[in-house]
Design a protein around this motif. Structure first.
Motif, PDB file in Angstrom:
ATOM      1  N   HIS A  69       0.845  -1.202   0.000  1.00  0.00           N
ATOM      2  CA  HIS A  69       0.000   0.000   0.000  1.00  0.00           C
ATOM      3  C   HIS A  69       0.879   1.250   0.000  1.00  0.00           C
ATOM      4  O   HIS A  69       1.913   1.308   0.673  1.00  0.00           O
ATOM      5  CB  HIS A  69      -1.021   0.000   1.137  1.00  0.00           C
ATOM      6  CG  HIS A  69      -0.482   0.066   2.537  1.00  0.00           C
ATOM      7  ND1 HIS A  69      -0.085   1.240   3.121  1.00  0.00           N
ATOM      8  CD2 HIS A  69      -0.305  -0.894   3.483  1.00  0.00           C
ATOM      9  CE1 HIS A  69       0.305   1.008   4.361  1.00  0.00           C
ATOM     10  NE2 HIS A  69       0.201  -0.292   4.609  1.00  0.00           N
ATOM     11  N   ASP A  96       6.069   1.085   7.354  1.00  0.00           N
ATOM     12  CA  ASP A  96       4.678   0.724   6.992  1.00  0.00           C
ATOM     13  C   ASP A  96       4.201   1.620   5.863  1.00  0.00           C
ATOM     14  O   ASP A  96       3.576   2.636   6.113  1.00  0.00           O
ATOM     15  CB  ASP A  96       3.789   0.878   8.229  1.00  0.00           C
ATOM     16  CG  ASP A  96       2.362   0.437   7.967  1.00  0.00           C
ATOM     17  OD1 ASP A  96       2.111  -0.190   6.932  1.00  0.00           O
ATOM     18  OD2 ASP A  96       1.493   0.728   8.803  1.00  0.00           O
ATOM     19  N   MET A  97       4.388   1.208   4.587  1.00  0.00           N
ATOM     20  CA  MET A  97       5.265   0.161   4.149  1.00  0.00           C
ATOM     21  C   MET A  97       5.965   0.509   2.849  1.00  0.00           C
ATOM     22  O   MET A  97       6.069  -0.282   1.945  1.00  0.00           O
ATOM     23  CB  MET A  97       4.493  -1.172   4.037  1.00  0.00           C
ATOM     24  CG  MET A  97       3.226  -1.049   3.185  1.00  0.00           C
ATOM     25  SD  MET A  97       2.471  -2.645   2.881  1.00  0.00           S
ATOM     26  CE  MET A  97       3.544  -3.201   1.562  1.00  0.00           C
ATOM     27  N   GLU A 128      -5.351   1.430   2.097  1.00  0.00           N
ATOM     28  CA  GLU A 128      -5.220   0.344   3.079  1.00  0.00           C
ATOM     29  C   GLU A 128      -5.486   0.837   4.488  1.00  0.00           C
ATOM     30  O   GLU A 128      -6.155   0.177   5.285  1.00  0.00           O
ATOM     31  CB  GLU A 128      -3.818  -0.283   2.996  1.00  0.00           C
ATOM     32  CG  GLU A 128      -3.715  -1.643   3.700  1.00  0.00           C
ATOM     33  CD  GLU A 128      -3.489  -1.576   5.200  1.00  0.00           C
ATOM     34  OE1 GLU A 128      -3.785  -2.571   5.890  1.00  0.00           O
ATOM     35  OE2 GLU A 128      -3.030  -0.541   5.700  1.00  0.00           O
ATOM     36  N   GLU A 129      -4.983   2.038   4.780  1.00  0.00           N
ATOM     37  CA  GLU A 129      -5.140   2.564   6.139  1.00  0.00           C
ATOM     38  C   GLU A 129      -6.587   2.971   6.432  1.00  0.00           C
ATOM     39  O   GLU A 129      -6.930   3.263   7.564  1.00  0.00           O
ATOM     40  CB  GLU A 129      -4.191   3.757   6.370  1.00  0.00           C
ATOM     41  CG  GLU A 129      -2.709   3.441   6.203  1.00  0.00           C
ATOM     42  CD  GLU A 129      -2.138   2.527   7.296  1.00  0.00           C
ATOM     43  OE1 GLU A 129      -2.890   2.124   8.202  1.00  0.00           O
ATOM     44  OE2 GLU A 129      -0.935   2.215   7.221  1.00  0.00           O
ATOM     45  N   GLU A 153       3.512  -5.774   4.820  1.00  0.00           N
ATOM     46  CA  GLU A 153       3.307  -5.072   6.102  1.00  0.00           C
ATOM     47  C   GLU A 153       4.515  -5.285   7.018  1.00  0.00           C
ATOM     48  O   GLU A 153       5.251  -6.260   6.861  1.00  0.00           O
ATOM     49  CB  GLU A 153       2.044  -5.605   6.791  1.00  0.00           C
ATOM     50  CG  GLU A 153       0.741  -5.296   6.069  1.00  0.00           C
ATOM     51  CD  GLU A 153       0.384  -3.827   6.071  1.00  0.00           C
ATOM     52  OE1 GLU A 153       1.024  -3.047   6.793  1.00  0.00           O
ATOM     53  OE2 GLU A 153      -0.532  -3.457   5.322  1.00  0.00           O
ATOM     54  N   PRO A 154       4.703  -4.387   7.982  1.00  0.00           N
ATOM     55  CA  PRO A 154       5.852  -4.545   8.883  1.00  0.00           C
ATOM     56  C   PRO A 154       5.722  -5.777   9.775  1.00  0.00           C
ATOM     57  O   PRO A 154       4.828  -5.838  10.625  1.00  0.00           O
ATOM     58  CB  PRO A 154       5.810  -3.276   9.734  1.00  0.00           C
ATOM     59  CG  PRO A 154       4.472  -2.675   9.536  1.00  0.00           C
ATOM     60  CD  PRO A 154       3.922  -3.179   8.253  1.00  0.00           C
TER      61      PRO A 154
HETATM   62 ZN    ZN Z   1       0.441  -1.082   6.584  1.00  0.00          ZN
END
Ligand code: ZN
Length: 357
Positions: A69, A96-97, A128-129, A153-154
């Motif tokens: 994202h 992120d990310m 995404e967020e 993702e992290p």
């Molecule tokens: Zn993320």
């Protein structure tokens, strides 16, 4: 040098300040041009004002979907001026990310030079967020599926194979209004709602455990009630955010809640599918052989859920760092290099017999 290529591109992406649709779209256009110039078949979609980029390389099965994202959460201005310090890349989105996105883009560039013996699809998405419906949700509807999805993702190079499902409910309680000086003549909807909350929290669903995720959780997130100091409130609305385990059935959970608080009205506000990827899936276990790291479960939800909804194995797998969504966000540069190299090894050897690496 590999680290420099990754850091330079990640810094460029961070400077776009992807905190609103216009900025995310500008960054998406930049990525699309970059990927085209790298010789990749690249397409830009626009859905409800938000752009997603899809680039692909190679042919035949399996199809590996890399998902990143581009949007980031807001931050103080200095986090959008990335800086490198002691092997750490500081900046909003480094962890992120956008760091992972830079690795994925550079990997695609390498693959354009030496096409793999499988299909690799890179999906760069917005939203995404904010839930992901307009990015990954949309691309999945367009048919961008495959044999495994890897969302960057992290995760500190571990592999998340599970994430909790979301069930957000509104519980409406009706009481009886009365003058505040004679509360015994009324029925206080706020007090009744409080009891309902405790009843819901005591259901057995919240005591069950799963090996990767521990217990389901619930958060009393909202209360709307009360109009005047001198009145017994006759209405109370509670918003509860439930995160259930992948093996739990949200329909049964909802049924149990309705049965436990029959005098209240329970409505569903939002539902999100859990992720429950099989650790023994052939592609998932191959990825793990190359990463040499652990499987784990995520409390929060990510874009993996859109693939899981369609029965596709999906994992979260990304570099190391800290402080995502907070001040001082950074990605560890060494881990970014490792991350890219693990993905490359996985893709290059995805068809090898056995699991030796
Ligand atoms: Zn993320």
């Amino acid at each position: 040098m590999e680290a420099k290529r990754i850091v330079d591109l990640a810094q460029t992406l961070i400077r776009f300040q992807n905190t609103n649709p216009e900025r995310v779209n500008r960054c998406a256009d930049y990525c699309a041009d970059w990927l085209r110039e790298a010789g990749l078949d690249t397409r830009v979609y626009e859905h409800r004002g938000l752009k997603s980029v899809v680039a692909s390389v190679g042919s035949g099965s399996p199809t590996i979907v890399l998902n990143g994202h581009l949007d980031v959460v807001p931050a103080q201005p200095e986090l959008f001026e990335p800086r490198l310090e002691n092997g750490k890349l500081y900046g909003r989105g480094s962890y992120d990310m956008l760091g992972a996105v830079a690795c994925m883009m550079l990997l695609m560039q390498d693959l354009a030079q030496t096409p793999p013996d499988c299909t690799v699809v890179l999906c760069l998405v917005p939203d995404e967020e904010s839930g992901g419906e307009l990015g990954t949700g949309f691309l999945v509807e367009q048919g961008w599926l495959g044999d495994i999805a890897i969302c960057g993702e992290p995760t500190n190079l571990d592999i998340a194979i599970q994430s909790k499902g979301i069930l957000q409910i509104v519980v409406e309680v009706a009481g009886i209004a009365a003058h505040g000086s004679r509360p015994w003549l009324g029925r206080n909807a706020i007090l009744e709602a409080q009891e309902h909350y405790l009843t819901i929290a005591s259901l057995h669903f919240f005591h069950e455990e799963s090996p990767f995720l521990g217990k389901a959780s619930l958060n009393l997130a909202k209360i709307e009630a009360g109009k005047a100091f001198n009145q017994v409130p006759d209405q109370c609305k509670m918003g509860i955010d439930i995160r259930y385990l992948p093996d739990q059935d949200p329909e049964l959970l909802l049924e149990a809640i309705r049965k436990a608080v029959p005098s209240a009205e329970v409505k569903v506000h939002f539902q999100g599918t859990p992720v429950n990827t099989d650790p023994d899936n052939v592609w998932v276990s191959k990825l793990r052989k190359h990463s040499g790291t652990l499987f784990f479960g995520q409390e929060g939800s990510a874009d993996t859920r859109f693939y899981a909804e369609r029965g596709m194995p999906a994992v979260e797998f990304g570099p190391s760092g800290a402080n995502h969504h907070g001040p001082g966000e950074y990605a560890d540069v060494q881990s970014l290099c490792e991350y890219k190299s693990i993905l490359k090894q996985f893709i290059t050897h995805v068809k090898d017999e056995g699991h030796e690496v």
